[in-house]
Design an enzyme around this catalytic site. Sequence first.
Site, PDB file in Angstrom:
ATOM      1  N   TYR A 104      85.395 -53.376  39.992  1.00 19.05           N
ATOM      2  CA  TYR A 104      86.738 -53.120  40.148  1.00 19.05           C
ATOM      3  C   TYR A 104      87.483 -54.341  40.965  1.00 19.05           C
ATOM      4  CZ  TYR A 104      91.159 -51.089  42.110  1.00 19.05           C
ATOM      5  OH  TYR A 104      92.341 -50.816  42.533  1.00 19.05           O
ATOM      6  N   ASP A 177      79.448 -47.000  42.846  1.00 20.87           N
ATOM      7  CA  ASP A 177      80.979 -46.721  42.585  1.00 20.87           C
ATOM      8  C   ASP A 177      80.644 -45.979  41.315  1.00 20.87           C
ATOM      9  OD1 ASP A 177      83.582 -46.446  41.916  1.00 20.87           O
ATOM     10  OD2 ASP A 177      83.827 -48.103  42.611  1.00 20.87           O
ATOM     11  N   LYS A 202      91.354 -41.087  40.943  1.00 17.49           N
ATOM     12  CA  LYS A 202      91.136 -41.066  39.356  1.00 17.49           C
ATOM     13  C   LYS A 202      90.745 -39.604  38.727  1.00 17.49           C
ATOM     14  CE  LYS A 202      92.226 -45.439  40.320  1.00 17.49           C
ATOM     15  NZ  LYS A 202      91.085 -46.360  40.265  1.00 17.49           N
TER      16      LYS A 202
HETATM   17  C1  LIG Z   1      90.731 -47.394  41.330  1.00 19.92           C
HETATM   18  C2  LIG Z   1      89.647 -47.797  41.717  1.00 19.92           C
HETATM   19  C3  LIG Z   1      89.209 -48.075  42.881  1.00 19.92           C
HETATM   20  C4  LIG Z   1      89.973 -48.125  44.147  1.00 19.92           C
HETATM   21  O1  LIG Z   1      90.396 -46.958  44.459  1.00 19.92           O
HETATM   22  P1  LIG Z   1      92.033 -46.549  45.111  1.00 19.92           P
HETATM   23  O2  LIG Z   1      92.081 -45.151  45.201  1.00 19.92           O
HETATM   24  O3  LIG Z   1      93.027 -47.119  44.189  1.00 19.92           O
HETATM   25  O4  LIG Z   1      92.185 -47.413  46.492  1.00 19.92           O
HETATM   26  C5  LIG Z   1      87.820 -48.462  43.332  1.00 19.92           C
HETATM   27  N1  LIG Z   1      86.930 -48.497  42.199  1.00 19.92           N
HETATM   28  C6  LIG Z   1      87.115 -47.934  41.031  1.00 19.92           C
HETATM   29  C7  LIG Z   1      86.293 -48.100  39.962  1.00 19.92           C
HETATM   30  C8  LIG Z   1      88.633 -47.952  40.774  1.00 19.92           C
HETATM   31  O5  LIG Z   1      88.803 -47.473  39.461  1.00 19.92           O
END
Ligand SMILES: *Cc1c(COP(=O)(O)O)cnc(C)c1O
Length: 380
Positions: A104, A177, A202
């Site tokens: 990311y 993640d 997400k």
């Molecule tokens: C969007 C995203 C983030 C960051 O998250 P936010 O809620 O936008 O701060 C981190 N890792 C991945 C894989 C993401 O898609």
Amino acid sequence: MPDRTLHPETIAAQAGGTVDEATGAVVPPIHLSTTFERDPDNQYRRGMSYARPDNPTSRQAESVIAALEGADHACVFASGMAAATTLFLALERPAHVVAPRVMYWALRRWLAHDAHAFGIDTTFVDTTDVDAVAAALKFGNTRLVWLETPANPLWSISDIAAIAKLAHAAGARLACDSTVATPVLTQPLALGADVVVHSATKYLNGHSDVLAGALAFARRDSLAERVAAERASFGAVLAPFSAALLLRGMRTLHLRVRHQVATAAIIADRLAGHPAVLNVLYPGRPEFPGHDIARRQMQGGFGAMLSIRLAGGEAAAIRAAARVEVWKRATSLGGVESLIEHRASVEGPGSICPPDLLRLSAGLEHPDDLIADLERALAT
Ligand SMILES: *Cc1c(COP(=O)(O)O)cnc(C)c1O
């Protein structure tokens, strides 16, 4: 606390399953209070003192996320970035960390440019190559290995179990993640990870109307305690309204993810033979480099994210994105509405994203509408 003997679908559908003791409400109340009464003997027996260290609505969201990840406990944050950076800032210093080259972008940028000032040094490696991870580990100095799988925006797959073993042998922890995999498709803690990270913005929330993040911990160790302390100090907490929306979103997590995964797989197969498409990047495609590992470590599907690279290059990619009508041209992912974006434009200077790439987040629309829209946009 949710009954962990129940299936995750049951726990999510009932937002943890607790009925409000005061009223019998089956939908959890939103606790807006910033402060909580002390007992006459000067204790806080009910566990809450002030809303920055802790909040009952967030706690309920945390108990559901912990149950879904098979975690000891979870912490929710104001955003995914708040969750991730709090974990890095809770590491013992000096801290060496190993992170993927493909990850990311906003977090890669923070690690590459801002984390030095906090005593954190990052080695970026191709984490799809277990030997490259082994070579980057510094025994006794590496505090954390960070994985993202599937990883933005190429959906590269890293082997969680193999890298967990390597990290632990070097005295490091493994954080994963799992935003794109979701707890429905991958259980990183069961594969040996120590912490699971989510942008709950997400799939966990799933409706593009809450910014939130989460960390789920395998155990309550010194790192987990420092994370809770740092969250309270920085105040990177999730607001009660957002926590309540997140709880509501998670009720349909399994249904949404399974449907979105099925749609993404259909789209990937349809676009694989399209003359305007050079390459479809989707872990479910048998020719995808990480497909075999994905088969092993993902259950029930390969995610609802895919990217396509266009034969006509960057101009063709931007033109196709301009022509869609059902898909929405926007960043982010994991919502009920399908999104398309020219990823290199979002990431800007320093991006390693190929300029001919469009990133697609499959939503809950009928797949035929999504495919017809893409085929119209790709027609020359
Ligand atoms: C969007 C995203 C983030 C960051 O998250 P936010 O809620 O936008 O701060 C981190 N890792 C991945 C894989 C993401 O898609």
